[in-house]
Design a protein around this motif. Structure first.
Motif: not given
Ligand code: AMP
Ligand code: ZN
Length: 114
Positions: A28-49
């Protein structure tokens, strides 16, 4: 995971601009983009880091990376280049403790990072 903002995005309790979703990950798009394209990719399973990904779940990392590559191609930034960032724990500046890869592109990046 209760009180995790990205788990709430996965559950659609918080709205987001989703650019890709499958059974294992969401992008999904980052809410506070730092570049023209700034997308976050995350696993659906929760891992802290990254520190919390067990050996047995390591396939999720390559899945996310290759999907980031595909999204970069679709967004038209693959040829010029892009940066993938994985902030891990406090010295990196990690603020949301649900592992996420930043896909950044559409402008020339600088090095070293801040
Ligand atoms: P990090 O500093 O690596 O933990 O990055 C967290 C990122 O999550 C930042 O770039 C934020 O702008 C982004 N972020 C936080 N809340 C949201 C949200 N509700 N929707 C999209 N991006 C978000
Ligand atoms: Zn979470």
């Amino acid at each position: 995971m209760e009180n995790c903002i990205f788990c709430k995005i996965i559950d659609k309790e918080i709205p987001s601009e989703i650019v890709f979703e499958d059974e294992r990950i969401i992008a999904f798009n980052d809410i506070n983009p730092q570049a023209p394209i700034h997308i976050l990719l995350i696993p659906k399973e929760h891992f802290a880091s990254l520190n919390n990904i067990p050996e047995g779940k390591k396939d999720i990392l390559s899945h996310i990376l290759l999907k980031a590559r595909q999204i970069a191609q679709q967004e038209g930034i693959a040829e010029n280049g892009y940066r993938i960032v994985l902030n891990t724990e406090k010295d990196s500046g990690q603020e949301v403790f649900h592992i996420h890869f930043h896909l950044l592109g559409g402008r020339r990046m600088t090095w070293p990072p801040g």
